[in-house]
Design a protein around this motif. Sequence first.
Motif, PDB file in Angstrom:
ATOM      1  N   GLU B 193       0.813  -1.217   0.000  1.00 13.36           N
ATOM      2  CA  GLU B 193       0.000   0.000   0.000  1.00 13.36           C
ATOM      3  C   GLU B 193       0.848   1.268   0.000  1.00 13.36           C
ATOM      4  O   GLU B 193       0.483   2.297   0.529  1.00 13.36           O
ATOM      5  CB  GLU B 193      -0.968   0.017   1.197  1.00 13.36           C
ATOM      6  N   LYS B 194       1.988   1.147  -0.575  1.00 10.01           N
ATOM      7  CA  LYS B 194       2.904   2.276  -0.576  1.00 10.01           C
ATOM      8  C   LYS B 194       2.346   3.409  -1.436  1.00 10.01           C
ATOM      9  O   LYS B 194       1.775   3.168  -2.488  1.00 10.01           O
ATOM     10  CB  LYS B 194       4.229   1.803  -1.160  1.00 10.01           C
ATOM     11  N   ALA B 195       2.541   4.583  -0.976  1.00  8.61           N
ATOM     12  CA  ALA B 195       2.139   5.728  -1.776  1.00  8.61           C
ATOM     13  C   ALA B 195       2.948   5.716  -3.053  1.00  8.61           C
ATOM     14  O   ALA B 195       4.140   5.459  -3.025  1.00  8.61           O
ATOM     15  CB  ALA B 195       2.439   6.999  -1.009  1.00  8.61           C
ATOM     16  N   ILE B 196       2.270   5.934  -4.176  1.00 10.72           N
ATOM     17  CA  ILE B 196       3.056   6.086  -5.382  1.00 10.72           C
ATOM     18  C   ILE B 196       3.582   7.498  -5.336  1.00 10.72           C
ATOM     19  O   ILE B 196       2.834   8.462  -5.406  1.00 10.72           O
ATOM     20  CB  ILE B 196       2.203   5.928  -6.647  1.00 10.72           C
ATOM     21  N   ASP B 197       4.890   7.614  -5.164  1.00 11.44           N
ATOM     22  CA  ASP B 197       5.448   8.934  -4.982  1.00 11.44           C
ATOM     23  C   ASP B 197       6.256   9.261  -6.219  1.00 11.44           C
ATOM     24  O   ASP B 197       7.419   8.932  -6.328  1.00 11.44           O
ATOM     25  CB  ASP B 197       6.332   8.917  -3.731  1.00 11.44           C
ATOM     26  N   ASN B 198       5.604   9.871  -7.153  1.00  2.71           N
ATOM     27  CA  ASN B 198       6.256  10.122  -8.419  1.00  2.71           C
ATOM     28  C   ASN B 198       5.508  11.242  -9.116  1.00  2.71           C
ATOM     29  O   ASN B 198       4.282  11.313  -9.034  1.00  2.71           O
ATOM     30  CB  ASN B 198       6.188   8.831  -9.257  1.00  2.71           C
ATOM     31  N   ASP B 199       6.222  12.086  -9.814  1.00  2.80           N
ATOM     32  CA  ASP B 199       5.609  13.252 -10.454  1.00  2.80           C
ATOM     33  C   ASP B 199       4.488  12.905 -11.419  1.00  2.80           C
ATOM     34  O   ASP B 199       3.621  13.719 -11.682  1.00  2.80           O
ATOM     35  CB  ASP B 199       6.679  14.028 -11.235  1.00  2.80           C
ATOM     36  N   PHE B 200       4.540  11.703 -12.001  1.00  7.33           N
ATOM     37  CA  PHE B 200       3.561  11.379 -13.035  1.00  7.33           C
ATOM     38  C   PHE B 200       2.553  10.310 -12.633  1.00  7.33           C
ATOM     39  O   PHE B 200       1.808   9.815 -13.441  1.00  7.33           O
ATOM     40  CB  PHE B 200       4.299  10.961 -14.319  1.00  7.33           C
ATOM     41  N   SER B 201       2.541   9.961 -11.355  1.00  8.42           N
ATOM     42  CA  SER B 201       1.697   8.848 -10.938  1.00  8.42           C
ATOM     43  C   SER B 201       0.209   9.118 -11.146  1.00  8.42           C
ATOM     44  O   SER B 201      -0.573   8.191 -11.344  1.00  8.42           O
ATOM     45  CB  SER B 201       1.964   8.515  -9.472  1.00  8.42           C
ATOM     46  N   GLY B 202      -0.198  10.368 -11.132  1.00  4.39           N
ATOM     47  CA  GLY B 202      -1.617  10.690 -11.278  1.00  4.39           C
ATOM     48  C   GLY B 202      -2.206  10.247 -12.611  1.00  4.39           C
ATOM     49  O   GLY B 202      -3.425  10.133 -12.758  1.00  4.39           O
ATOM     50  N   ASN B 203      -1.338   9.964 -13.591  1.00  2.00           N
ATOM     51  CA  ASN B 203      -1.849   9.545 -14.890  1.00  2.00           C
ATOM     52  C   ASN B 203      -2.576   8.211 -14.853  1.00  2.00           C
ATOM     53  O   ASN B 203      -3.332   7.895 -15.762  1.00  2.00           O
ATOM     54  CB  ASN B 203      -0.711   9.492 -15.910  1.00  2.00           C
ATOM     55  N   VAL B 204      -2.360   7.438 -13.784  1.00  8.59           N
ATOM     56  CA  VAL B 204      -3.105   6.183 -13.689  1.00  8.59           C
ATOM     57  C   VAL B 204      -4.610   6.468 -13.648  1.00  8.59           C
ATOM     58  O   VAL B 204      -5.411   5.659 -14.094  1.00  8.59           O
ATOM     59  CB  VAL B 204      -2.701   5.317 -12.464  1.00  8.59           C
ATOM     60  N   ILE B 205      -4.973   7.616 -13.116  1.00 11.68           N
ATOM     61  CA  ILE B 205      -6.395   7.965 -13.052  1.00 11.68           C
ATOM     62  C   ILE B 205      -6.954   8.142 -14.459  1.00 11.68           C
ATOM     63  O   ILE B 205      -8.036   7.653 -14.793  1.00 11.68           O
ATOM     64  CB  ILE B 205      -6.584   9.282 -12.264  1.00 11.68           C
ATOM     65  N   ASP B 206      -6.192   8.845 -15.300  1.00 10.96           N
ATOM     66  CA  ASP B 206      -6.688   9.120 -16.650  1.00 10.96           C
ATOM     67  C   ASP B 206      -6.779   7.867 -17.514  1.00 10.96           C
ATOM     68  O   ASP B 206      -7.631   7.773 -18.390  1.00 10.96           O
ATOM     69  CB  ASP B 206      -5.783  10.145 -17.345  1.00 10.96           C
ATOM     70  N   VAL B 207      -5.877   6.907 -17.294  1.00 10.59           N
ATOM     71  CA  VAL B 207      -5.930   5.728 -18.165  1.00 10.59           C
ATOM     72  C   VAL B 207      -6.967   4.714 -17.701  1.00 10.59           C
ATOM     73  O   VAL B 207      -7.403   3.867 -18.478  1.00 10.59           O
ATOM     74  CB  VAL B 207      -4.558   5.014 -18.291  1.00 10.59           C
ATOM     75  N   CYS B 208      -7.373   4.789 -16.453  1.00  9.14           N
ATOM     76  CA  CYS B 208      -8.309   3.792 -15.947  1.00  9.14           C
ATOM     77  C   CYS B 208      -9.665   3.965 -16.645  1.00  9.14           C
ATOM     78  O   CYS B 208     -10.271   5.015 -16.577  1.00  9.14           O
ATOM     79  CB  CYS B 208      -8.462   3.918 -14.439  1.00  9.14           C
ATOM     80  N   PRO B 209     -10.121   2.938 -17.337  1.00  6.52           N
ATOM     81  CA  PRO B 209     -11.362   3.070 -18.109  1.00  6.52           C
ATOM     82  C   PRO B 209     -12.602   3.094 -17.224  1.00  6.52           C
ATOM     83  O   PRO B 209     -13.681   3.453 -17.671  1.00  6.52           O
ATOM     84  CB  PRO B 209     -11.356   1.823 -19.000  1.00  6.52           C
ATOM     85  N   VAL B 210     -12.433   2.658 -15.983  1.00  6.35           N
ATOM     86  CA  VAL B 210     -13.585   2.594 -15.070  1.00  6.35           C
ATOM     87  C   VAL B 210     -13.290   3.424 -13.830  1.00  6.35           C
ATOM     88  O   VAL B 210     -12.326   4.170 -13.791  1.00  6.35           O
ATOM     89  CB  VAL B 210     -13.891   1.121 -14.697  1.00  6.35           C
ATOM     90  N   GLY B 211     -14.113   3.264 -12.820  1.00 10.00           N
ATOM     91  CA  GLY B 211     -13.929   4.074 -11.616  1.00 10.00           C
ATOM     92  C   GLY B 211     -13.073   3.411 -10.556  1.00 10.00           C
ATOM     93  O   GLY B 211     -13.272   3.623  -9.366  1.00 10.00           O
ATOM     94  N   ALA B 212     -12.102   2.599 -11.010  1.00  7.43           N
ATOM     95  CA  ALA B 212     -11.273   1.894 -10.033  1.00  7.43           C
ATOM     96  C   ALA B 212     -10.176   2.781  -9.484  1.00  7.43           C
ATOM     97  O   ALA B 212      -9.779   2.669  -8.336  1.00  7.43           O
ATOM     98  CB  ALA B 212     -10.675   0.638 -10.657  1.00  7.43           C
ATOM     99  N   LEU B 213      -9.680   3.701 -10.316  1.00  5.97           N
ATOM    100  CA  LEU B 213      -8.660   4.627  -9.843  1.00  5.97           C
ATOM    101  C   LEU B 213      -9.226   6.028  -9.993  1.00  5.97           C
ATOM    102  O   LEU B 213      -9.502   6.488 -11.100  1.00  5.97           O
ATOM    103  CB  LEU B 213      -7.379   4.466 -10.663  1.00  5.97           C
ATOM    104  N   THR B 214      -9.448   6.685  -8.886  1.00  9.21           N
ATOM    105  CA  THR B 214     -10.080   7.993  -8.965  1.00  9.21           C
ATOM    106  C   THR B 214      -9.266   9.039  -8.213  1.00  9.21           C
ATOM    107  O   THR B 214      -8.433   8.723  -7.370  1.00  9.21           O
ATOM    108  CB  THR B 214     -11.513   7.953  -8.397  1.00  9.21           C
ATOM    109  N   ASP B 215      -9.560  10.271  -8.546  1.00  6.40           N
ATOM    110  CA  ASP B 215      -8.859  11.437  -8.020  1.00  6.40           C
ATOM    111  C   ASP B 215      -9.487  11.808  -6.676  1.00  6.40           C
ATOM    112  O   ASP B 215     -10.643  12.216  -6.609  1.00  6.40           O
ATOM    113  CB  ASP B 215      -9.045  12.568  -9.052  1.00  6.40           C
ATOM    114  N   LYS B 216      -8.731  11.616  -5.611  1.00  7.25           N
ATOM    115  CA  LYS B 216      -9.314  11.884  -4.289  1.00  7.25           C
ATOM    116  C   LYS B 216      -9.650  13.363  -4.088  1.00  7.25           C
ATOM    117  O   LYS B 216     -10.535  13.699  -3.314  1.00  7.25           O
ATOM    118  CB  LYS B 216      -8.358  11.416  -3.191  1.00  7.25           C
TER     119      LYS B 216
END
Lengths: 449, 339
Positions: B193-216
């Motif tokens: 459950e490590k925080a993804i600590d990376n400048d570009f990690s937020g892009n996982v939200i945009d590629v997720c086709p469903v609501g599994a990865l969302t912007d808190k």
Amino acid sequence: MGKKILLANDHIEGIRFLDTYRKHGGYASLEKALKSMTPEQIVEEVKTSGLRGRGGAGFPTGMKWSFLAKPEGVPRYVVCNADESEPGTFKDRYLMERIPHLLIEGMILSSYALGAKTSYIYIRGEYFYVARILEQAIDEAYAAGLLGKNILNSGFDLDLHVQIGAGAYICGEETALLESLEGKRGNPRIKPPFPAIAGLYGCPTVVNNVETIAAVVPIVNEGGAAYAAIGVGNSKGTKLISASGHINKPGVYEIELGVPVEEFIYSDEYCGGIRNGKKLKAVVAGGSSVPILPTELILNTAAGEPRLMSYESLGDGGFATGTMLGSGGFIVMDEDTSIVKNLYTFARFYHHESCGQCSPCREGTGWMEKILHKILHGHGTLADVDLLWDIQSKIEGKTICPLGEAAAWPVAAAIRHFRKEFEDFIRNGEHVNDVKHYYRLNNLTAPIN
Amino acid sequence: MAKVTIDGIEIEVPDGTTILQAARMIGGDIVPPAMCYYSKLKTSGGYCRTCLVKVSKGSEKDPRPMPKPVASCRTTVMDGMEVLNITSPEVLEARAGVVEMLLLNHPLDCPVCDQAGECHLQDLAYEHGKAETRYEFPRREFEKIDIGDKVQLHMTRCIMCFRCVKVADQITDGRVHGVINRGDAAEISTYIEKAIDNDFSGNVIDVCPVGALTDKTFRFKSRVWYTKPVDAHRDCPTCSGKVRLWYKGEDVARVTARKDTYGEAEEWICNSCRFEHKKTSDWVIEGPTKVDRHSVISANHYENLRLLKASIDRQRASLPHGDKVDLGTGALNPNNEEK
Ligand SMILES: Cc1cc2nc3c(=O)[nH]c(=O)nc-3n(C[C@H](O)[C@H](O)[C@H](O)COP(=O)(O)O)c2cc1C
Ligand code: SF4
Ligand code: SF4
Ligand code: FES
């Protein structure tokens, strides 16, 4: 007595060890090959032999070998598939336990023929003790100069490694095996490219079953033509059959391809007939993935010809009335066997072993298991049988690797040939004698009405 | 160059083009839906099987049809290849099967899901699925987990498209994001459950086709169809700074990458642009954008689809089973419907 080539010496005490193995002609093929044959000549002999892959698909080995890409400056690999996890199949284990040097000899020959300098035996996790036997044998071979640098002063070098998997059926699929061997999650790759072009670490690779590689030894010793003289039609040579189920003599048998199925089941040379004088009900002839056939269709083809233990004869009639030789896992079921229960066991296996990459297999295998579980517990409806049929058709042919088919075919075949038994089970709860016993045994709720 | 015919429409494309890319070059209704392929992510595609098509002629050299349906996103065209997508009842049937599988364990919690309105699975289900499910068993559930303070993973909704894994692999360094377990127990996970600590990690939200990865930072702020998309840019030291702002009234409710017709990010954006610049004054506004494909956002999307579907159904019904139809796209244009 049928001719034995692979297991001719398996009864000899100490054949596991190098000195005894050599005393009985072991590693003679290596002397012959390294001193008097070019790699191309070995490939030619394998082509002449008509040997087909013994891992399940039956693809001609010589042809597979000639597809191997040979770009300059890129290493090539030979990988032996010893993952043997198909339910009902245990022949590779037997061969490796008894005569490990036969596999090692075959690996050296194959590596020489294909120009590999490093080769691997990938073995399933549960066979850890077999891996130890192989490692001991490999140590012996290194000490005797049969592996390592400049083998038998021929200038040919080879390192051979045993890699133990973690016990996943899917790692027997050749590209999942390669991923696992590279240290990654064992997910099948999307093909193309095929391993012959880009396999282990992206380099050209041949993956062959244990039995396939072992068969190269007699092919080099006696010549491809001698091997091709055994068998029938396009089913050349001998095949190891893992016979299990309700027979008097379960075990591993080497047969000449073409033995009639009836003879295989009933003769004392092989299975010795059905246990306790019962009647035969059905056979799964080539490991759990291949279609089950009822007595009438396994003993004779739909046209009434005697069915033979060969690729063509078992395949006669397609899936409508035939099956496949597969890996040679021959599972015999007597009249007391519940096909419903058996299918549930198979479905549970495929659900458990799906890697989860592609949606039809990931979701469909679990769905089929749940429906069968429901039927087994007496809550099934007649519509469930049609639903099962529909689900398997939505998986078959729509997935990345053949595990999808392997999960779909048993369901399709059980319904195709035993639909009435499913319906009776659903209506009456019990049809076959031992079902009551099964419920008691497993503490399950008895079927309603 | 290779000449390929998809549903009767011919196009010439460079060698190495996939069937899906060729279909996208033609555009319109014959483009297979793609839930896992993402053109900007290497080795993506092949998993979901929604893009299956039938190759009825392999090539000019080897005209044999391919025995099984193939994933169009991972199959390259050959010169003379003929492909059937919406003109093959078999393909539509197979696709409906895949959609049913994808929805099998999906919670269908759209009313409380932030992705609703721009969810590819919603679109897919509407366009290719059946109205009811035949699945009667409890659905798979997972605990929600936070991966970092800005991204939430709600695995229950995941369809295992592997896109986020490829993002983590390819555009962030020091990957800590992958798949654990197997089969239908497989789940996306980060290293403890490590925080993804990376400048570009937020892009996982945009590629997720469903609501599994969302912007808190956007959680439950608004339904997407109440927000208005506006393209904007800023001088960003980390990324291109070209983004899409989603306004709720006067406020920037969230920031995402700009997406193309197929819902793919045009350029990756950094976490600073995404999560930390939510004031209009941070941005140079370029003007409102039209989001054309997405379901609820685009006006009348569903109505057009209904007509299209009716038209296909009608044509399908009039055909002997397994026959191919030669339809120009014109025949499928809903505007031609009442002729
Ligand atoms: C799910 C799955 C499991 C398999 N397991 C095995 C196995 O345990 N051993 C094996 O030799 N081949 C297995 N195969 C077949 C291999 O993919 C491959 O075809 C084989 O190793 C090739 O060797 P051969 O040509 O000598 O048969 C499996 C295939 C699938 C799809
Ligand atoms: S068919 Fe099943 S086992 Fe094979 S890749 Fe797909 S999910 Fe994995
Ligand atoms: S979390 Fe989203 S992007 Fe990642 S695999 Fe699941 S559905 Fe795909
Ligand atoms: S988009 Fe092609 S398989 Fe998913």
